[in-house]
Write an enzyme that holds these catalytic residues in place. Structure first.
Site, PDB file in Angstrom:
ATOM      1  N   ASP A   1      35.145   7.805  23.574  1.00 19.29           N
ATOM      2  CA  ASP A   1      35.538   6.945  24.682  1.00 19.29           C
ATOM      3  C   ASP A   1      36.058   5.602  24.161  1.00 19.29           C
ATOM      4  OD1 ASP A   1      35.382   6.619  27.649  1.00 19.29           O
ATOM      5  OD2 ASP A   1      34.062   4.952  27.130  1.00 19.29           O
TER       6      ASP A   1
ATOM      7  N   GLU B   1      40.221   8.625  22.706  1.00 14.89           N
ATOM      8  CA  GLU B   1      40.956   8.015  23.811  1.00 14.89           C
ATOM      9  C   GLU B   1      41.555   6.710  23.305  1.00 14.89           C
ATOM     10  OE1 GLU B   1      40.265   6.333  28.346  1.00 14.89           O
ATOM     11  OE2 GLU B   1      38.748   6.010  26.832  1.00 14.89           O
TER      12      GLU B   1
HETATM   13  C1  NOJ Z   1      37.178   5.730  29.687  1.00 16.48           C
HETATM   14  C2  NOJ Z   1      36.665   6.796  30.585  1.00 16.48           C
HETATM   15  O1  NOJ Z   1      37.602   7.842  30.628  1.00 16.48           O
HETATM   16  C3  NOJ Z   1      36.436   6.158  31.929  1.00 16.48           C
HETATM   17  O2  NOJ Z   1      36.131   7.108  32.901  1.00 16.48           O
HETATM   18  C4  NOJ Z   1      35.348   5.134  31.781  1.00 16.48           C
HETATM   19  O3  NOJ Z   1      35.185   4.433  32.989  1.00 16.48           O
HETATM   20  C5  NOJ Z   1      35.670   4.125  30.692  1.00 16.48           C
HETATM   21  N1  NOJ Z   1      36.172   4.729  29.499  1.00 16.48           N
HETATM   22  C6  NOJ Z   1      34.440   3.323  30.320  1.00 16.48           C
HETATM   23  O4  NOJ Z   1      33.530   4.153  29.639  1.00 16.48           O
END
Ligand code: NOJ
Ligand code: CA
Length: 559
Positions: free
Chosen positions: A205, A250
């Site tokens: 993440d 990500e």
């Molecule tokens: C990215 C995640 O995909 C999202 O859903 C989340 O709110 C944020 N990171 C914070 O963890």
């Protein structure tokens, strides 16, 4: 290159499927999806052809950010089951040929996590320096927040010690300080724990935020000079614990920076990254019925190591972010696919799923998924895409696409036996309700979207040139058409997609081929003979698509 290499670097042509246990299948009838329910539905995923499940956070949570605010890194949210249920599910998935990865959310904890509870209570807490603090009034940081509808800045005042703590996301998600070696030790321990239980890696993440040191005091930052060194260390650790584990990161940044997060040509940082840029340009292309933006994005992808991979996707669990488009371009996509204000969020994204955006036009929906599976990279599906689920705008913001999986046309879409008002989230109603969109009906229908998806996935898996191979755009005269060639070893595949509504005939030349070569359709019966110079004319319906394998007389590829 040998076909057997595909079992080694398995992520290069995997089919990844993201789901939230909470909304997938409720087995104990309390209205909340659970691990036992997921285990019961693994055969649907195996039948679809999925090779890797990505579980959204299933850990105990304070419930502020749908699980992305974790209160305990070593447990399962009791509403979803137990650690035992998780291990049983992973073993069963493995038996069905599927690996399991999960979200690693270590940029921040929940503010309810015991570390933060202790840290905020006293400056002398042993966990105080797990987080990032400042004593003086912060400047205006409203331009830096990720959720502008909820936050005004990235520092929040904590009255107990009269100091401010850093949070990139909600105020209830204080950022961990990775310059602190104790925090890094904890992150490694968390990874080691889940790998030991059978995970095959992580979707990491918010990677750029995890690695940033902004706000950290100079002394600590000086001990952490290169964030990429840390990412390399995480990857090496993963490799030591499990030789074939992956980090799917990500990183929604421009290509040049993504190249760095792969570790450049060394490929020793993130194993995979989502291609956010191409996803966004694809929507611009769809809005314009012009393949140009999509083609340009594919051509602009940086070279990556043969071990690294792009994750391609049409939709994920968040808003469909269009943050990398220009303002006018974003306005075009909004106008085409989400003109109402309630369909938009954060001034940058849409909260709809693909089929409603395309007014349910089955030709267009299929063309988009044909594109997804034929673009170079590893496709990542979000649950429900395989049957063409719609969204629930009234759920609001990112929750609109996180509705219960629609299994049957029966009560609660077959998701749960609980009373409708007890469901963790309401089932979609209207034209995309379970009555019209569900797994059970589509399993029995050879013409359904589900059957089509299975075909795409089978052909994708049989065509490693798509995940592994070189990629080349093929010249042809129509703006609406994307024509590309993927080659790997002695394998080559031509894909043509018509983003426009008009039928077309596409003249193109397949480089390096001639009269000895034929094109064989892979999604339907048919084919075409190439001329001496490798040229051919391919007919395409409006929103049509074709995958064509290049074969010779003595070719032994699967046809
Ligand atoms: C990215 C995640 O995909 C999202 O859903 C989340 O709110 C944020 N990171 C914070 O963890
Ligand atoms: Ca349940």
């Amino acid at each position: 290159m040998r076909i057997t290499d595909t079992s080694d670097l398995w992520w290069k042509n995997a089919v990844v499927y993201c789901l939230d246990v909470e909304t997938f299948m409720d087995w104990n009838s309390d209205g909340i999806g659970d691990l036992e329910g997921l285990a019961q539905r693994l055969d649907h995923l195996a039948d679809l052809g999925i090779t890797c499940l990505w579980l959204m956070p299933f850990y105990p949570t304070a419930g502020r950010d749908d699980g992305y605010d974790i209160t305990d890194y070593y447990a399962v949210d009791p509403r979803l089951g137990t650690l035992g249920d998780l291990v049983e599910m992973i073993r069963t998935a493995n038996d069905r040929g599927m690996r399991v990865i999960a979200d690693l959310v270590v940029n921040h904890t929940s503010d309810q996590h015991p570390w933060f509870q202790s840290a905020k209570a006293s400056k002398d807490s042993p966990y105080r320096d797990f987080y990032v603090w400042r004593e003086d009034q912060p400047p205006d940081t409203s331009g830096q927040v990720v959720f502008p509808d909820a936050e005004e800045g990235i520092w929040t005042h904590s009255p107990e010690t009269d100091a401010w703590y850093l949070h990139r996301f909600y105020a209830e998600q204080p950022d961990l300080d990775v310059t602190n070696p104790r925090v890094r030790d904890e992150i490694a321990k968390i990874m080691g724990f889940w790998l030991q239980l059978g995970l095959a890696g992580f979707r990491v993440d918010a990677v750029p935020f995890l690695l940033e040191t902004a706000g950290v005091d100079e002394d600590s930052a000086a001990h952490f000079p290169d964030p990429h060194e840390y990412l390399r260390a995480l990857r090496a650790f993963l490799g030591r614990r499990t030789g074939s584990g992956v980090l799917l990161g990500e990183v929604n940044l421009p290509f040049e920076q993504q190249a760095e997060f792969f570790g450049g040509q060394d490929g020793d940082e993130l194993t995979m990254q989502f291609d956010f840029n191409t996803m966004q340009q694809m929507y611009l292309s769809l809005a314009r019925c012009d393949a140009g933006p999509l083609a340009a994005s594919l051509a602009a992808r940086p070279e990556i190591s043969p071990d690294s991979q792009w994750g391609t996707f049409v939709r994920n669990h968040d808003e469909l972010t269009l943050d990398k488009l220009g303002d006018d371009e974003r306005a075009e996509v909004f106008a085409a696919f989400g003109p109402e204000e309630e369909m938009q969020v954060y001034d940058r994204g849409l909260i709809r799923r693909l089929p409603p955006m395309l007014a349910g036009d089955p030709r267009r929906v299929r063309m988009v998924y044909s594109l997804l599976f034929s673009l170079p990279g590893t496709p990542v599906l979000f649950y429900g895409e395989e049957i063409g689920m719609g969204e629930d705008l009234s759920a609001g913001s990112r929750l609109s696409v996180r509705t219960p999986m629609q299994r049957t046309s029966g009560a609660n879409g077959g998701f749960s036996d609980a009373a409708a008002e007890e469901l963790t989230r309401p089932v979609v109603d209207g034209g995309f309700a379970p009555e019209f969109v569900n797994v059970a009906d589509q399993r029995r229908d050879p013409d359904s979207l589900l059957s089509f998806m299975k075909l795409l996935i089978r052909r994708y898996r049989e065509s490693p040139e798509l995940g592994w191979g070189g990629f080349q755009l093929l010249e042809q005269p129509h703006a609406a058409v994307l024509a590309h060639l993927c080659t790997w070893d002695d394998g080559a595949l031509v894909a043509v997609h018509n983003l426009g509504a008009e039928p077309l005939s596409v003249p193109l030349t397949v480089p390096g081929c001639g009269a000895g070569h034929r094109l064989e359709d892979l999604l339907t019966a048919g084919g075409a003979q190439l001329a001496d110079d490798g040229s051919v004319e391919l007919a395409l319906e409006g929103y049509g698509y074709r995958w064509l394998r290049v074969v010779t007389e003595d070719s032994r590829r699967i046809l």
